[in-house]
Design an enzyme around this catalytic site. Structure first.
Site, PDB file in Angstrom:
ATOM      1  N   GLY A  60       0.835  -1.193   0.000  1.00  0.00           N
ATOM      2  CA  GLY A  60       0.000   0.000   0.000  1.00  0.00           C
ATOM      3  C   GLY A  60       0.869   1.242   0.000  1.00  0.00           C
ATOM      4  O   GLY A  60       1.918   1.287  -0.645  1.00  0.00           O
ATOM      5  N   CYS A  61       0.444   2.270   0.726  1.00  0.00           N
ATOM      6  CA  CYS A  61       1.210   3.514   0.816  1.00  0.00           C
ATOM      7  C   CYS A  61       2.610   3.230   1.332  1.00  0.00           C
ATOM      8  O   CYS A  61       2.783   2.663   2.415  1.00  0.00           O
ATOM      9  CB  CYS A  61       0.495   4.489   1.748  1.00  0.00           C
ATOM     10  SG  CYS A  61       1.476   5.947   2.159  1.00  0.00           S
ATOM     11  N   PHE A  62       3.625   3.633   0.570  1.00  0.00           N
ATOM     12  CA  PHE A  62       4.983   3.245   0.963  1.00  0.00           C
ATOM     13  C   PHE A  62       5.554   4.057   2.115  1.00  0.00           C
ATOM     14  O   PHE A  62       6.590   3.706   2.661  1.00  0.00           O
ATOM     15  CB  PHE A  62       5.947   3.235  -0.219  1.00  0.00           C
ATOM     16  CG  PHE A  62       6.002   4.461  -1.099  1.00  0.00           C
ATOM     17  CD1 PHE A  62       5.624   5.719  -0.658  1.00  0.00           C
ATOM     18  CD2 PHE A  62       6.472   4.341  -2.407  1.00  0.00           C
ATOM     19  CE1 PHE A  62       5.705   6.830  -1.479  1.00  0.00           C
ATOM     20  CE2 PHE A  62       6.557   5.455  -3.239  1.00  0.00           C
ATOM     21  CZ  PHE A  62       6.169   6.700  -2.774  1.00  0.00           C
ATOM     22  N   TRP A  63       4.888   5.136   2.513  1.00  0.00           N
ATOM     23  CA  TRP A  63       5.384   5.888   3.668  1.00  0.00           C
ATOM     24  C   TRP A  63       5.349   5.029   4.932  1.00  0.00           C
ATOM     25  O   TRP A  63       6.331   4.909   5.656  1.00  0.00           O
ATOM     26  CB  TRP A  63       4.541   7.140   3.895  1.00  0.00           C
ATOM     27  CG  TRP A  63       4.673   8.184   2.828  1.00  0.00           C
ATOM     28  CD1 TRP A  63       5.627   8.263   1.864  1.00  0.00           C
ATOM     29  CD2 TRP A  63       3.801   9.297   2.633  1.00  0.00           C
ATOM     30  NE1 TRP A  63       5.415   9.358   1.073  1.00  0.00           N
ATOM     31  CE2 TRP A  63       4.301  10.017   1.518  1.00  0.00           C
ATOM     32  CE3 TRP A  63       2.658   9.760   3.274  1.00  0.00           C
ATOM     33  CZ2 TRP A  63       3.687  11.174   1.046  1.00  0.00           C
ATOM     34  CZ3 TRP A  63       2.047  10.916   2.803  1.00  0.00           C
ATOM     35  CH2 TRP A  63       2.558  11.614   1.704  1.00  0.00           C
ATOM     36  N   ASP A 149      -6.457   3.506   0.456  1.00  0.00           N
ATOM     37  CA  ASP A 149      -5.647   3.756  -0.738  1.00  0.00           C
ATOM     38  C   ASP A 149      -6.016   2.712  -1.792  1.00  0.00           C
ATOM     39  O   ASP A 149      -5.561   1.569  -1.743  1.00  0.00           O
ATOM     40  CB  ASP A 149      -4.156   3.670  -0.405  1.00  0.00           C
ATOM     41  CG  ASP A 149      -3.706   4.813   0.493  1.00  0.00           C
ATOM     42  OD1 ASP A 149      -4.169   5.946   0.266  1.00  0.00           O
ATOM     43  OD2 ASP A 149      -2.909   4.570   1.410  1.00  0.00           O
TER      44      ASP A 149
END
Length: 450
Positions: A60-63, A149
């Site tokens: 998902g969101c790589f942060w 996301d």
């Protein structure tokens, strides 16, 4: 992309612009390296890449994924990027644009996924432990995104860089699927493929949650722990009092485990190493001993020292040299490791066995395989133990063009450790001189004759 993530990114961009306007130097994810540097890097940080491996995770969101994976003990470095798509070169806006076209039906291309590139030392970090963190920290059963996301660019993915990684990743998927099914979850949707068209993300994405601790994360796992079936516990553990307390290997296996059978055929069936092993289908430490954590897959080979786990090797992809390298890291001294795994050379006249003249056999110090007999040893006056003939099938030969010379490198066929080189200036009957580092030989004298 969610509203929260959009706002967070806009704030980050505005802050970066404000700093630039005041003449401040923008914060970089990693320091840049010199153009002359040839050392492997990740995010610009040079490091010794001799034994390091890379694997790529889409969660998902790589942060948030970057933050979770960085926290795994033994991870050397992380960075975020894009991988798995058709385009060779992309940036953040390219990925978003492609996803919009896909949703509108105007593109049939395969888009990139946001990924975290993880660099690790397999001698220090068991890949199965890293995979456990991957599975537990997102929902691999969700289709087309993670949490809020939504889109193929947020898909669950493992992109491997070696066949061994692929095998262990697939093993881990099968284990976690059983864990999820017992908890009422559906099938895993994670794709497991070779890495393709990786692009490092823009600097403002790197270490985002380090620079913005209150920033958007967007990750949520299923709450299901990764590990072997806890119900399989009928087999009693080995008796610790009957094992070797100073150093002992325990091979944990399972029923219907083809990887266990392969490991037994390739490694255990011809075992000659000094350290003893015992096989078990129990999932606990020997009685009175201690495991560092739950078992995550089979086969798992655990090295115990004085009753406590020192290290473990989980999964087997069919390459025995990978196992021997792992074991050698814990059995050999730093100087032996330098020779065995980094193609090092001891200074002439300083190594072991140079003047050894007793009848006996020279063995691989890791696998225990016989390499040379004493009756093939001769004094070559070169400063290293020399032999004119090895034991049949004991050696592997590789071309070595390092240091401006063309030589033939000699390695142990069983463990793959570097031994030395072979030259064509030896005595009869072979005319060969096997010039060997004495510090990576173990000598065992013949028993006295009656």
């Amino acid at each position: 992309m969610t509203i929260e993530k959009t706002i967070a990114m806009l704030l980050a961009l505005m802050l970066g612009g404000a700093l630039a306007a005041f003449g401040w130097r923008a914060l970089q994810a990693r320091p840049a390296t010199s153009p002359a540097s040839t050392a492997p890097t990740i995010g610009g940080t040079p490091m010794d890449g001799t034994h390091l491996q890379d694997i790529y995770f889409g969660m998902g969101c790589f942060w948030g994924a970057e933050k979770r994976l960085r926290a795994v003990p033994g991870v050397v470095a992380v960075e975020v990027g894009y991988a798995g798509g058709d385009a060779q070169k992309v940036g953040y806006e390219d990925v978003l644009r492609e996803e919009r076209l896909i949703r509108m039906g105007r593109s049939h291309a395969r888009n990139h996924a946001e990924v975290v590139r993880v660099r690790y030392d397999p001698r220090r970090l068991d890949l199965m432990k890293l995979l456990a963190a991957f599975w537990e920290n997102h929902d691999p059963t969700q289709v087309g995104g993670q949490g809020n996301d939504i889109g193929s660019n947020y898909r669950s993915a493992i992109y491997y860089t070696s066949e061994a990684q692929k095998v262990v990743a697939e093993q881990s998927r099968d284990i976690y699927q059983k864990n999820l099914a017992r908890a009422g979850f559906g099938p895993i949707t994670t794709e497991i493929l070779p890495v393709r068209h990786y692009n490092r993300a823009e600097d403002y994405h790197q270490d985002y949650l380090v620079k913005n601790p209150d920033g958007y994360c967007g990750l949520g796992g299923t709450g299901v722990k990764f590990g072997l079936d806890a119900e399989v516990g009928a087999t009693p553990p080995p008796d610790g009092a009957a094992l070797h307390a100073d150093r002992q290997l325990v091979v944990y296996e399972a029923e219907d485990c083809p990887y266990c059978e392969k490991f037994e055929a390739d490694v255990l069936s011809t075992w000659k190493a000094d350290v003893p092993f015992v096989r078990t289908r129990a999932q606990k430490a020997p009685t009175g001993w201690t495991l560092a954590g739950p078992l995550l897959g089979t086969p798992t080979i655990v090295l115990f020292t004085h009753g406590k786990e020192t290290a473990r090797f989980t999964g087997y992809a069919g390459d025995p040299k990978k196992f021997w390298q792992w074991l050698g890291f814990y059995l050999l001294s730093p100087e032996q490791q330098r020779i065995a795994f980094e193609n090092g050379t001891e200074r002439p006249g300083t190594g072991a066995h140079l003047y050894e003249s007793r009848p006996g056999t020279y063995y691989d110090p890791v696998s225990g395989a016989a390499l040379f007999r004493s009756d093939a040893k001769f004094d070559s006056s070169c400063g290293w133990p020399s032999f004119f003939e090895p034991m049949p099938g004991a050696l592997q030969f590789l071309a070595d063009d390092s240091h401006g010379m063309h030589r033939i490198e000699v390695r142990s066929a069983s463990s793959g450790i570097h031994l030395g080189h072979v030259f064509d200036d030896g005595p009869p009957p072979t005319g060969k001189r096997y010039c060997i580092n004495g510090n990576v030989l173990r000598f065992v004298p013949d028993p006295p004759k009656a």
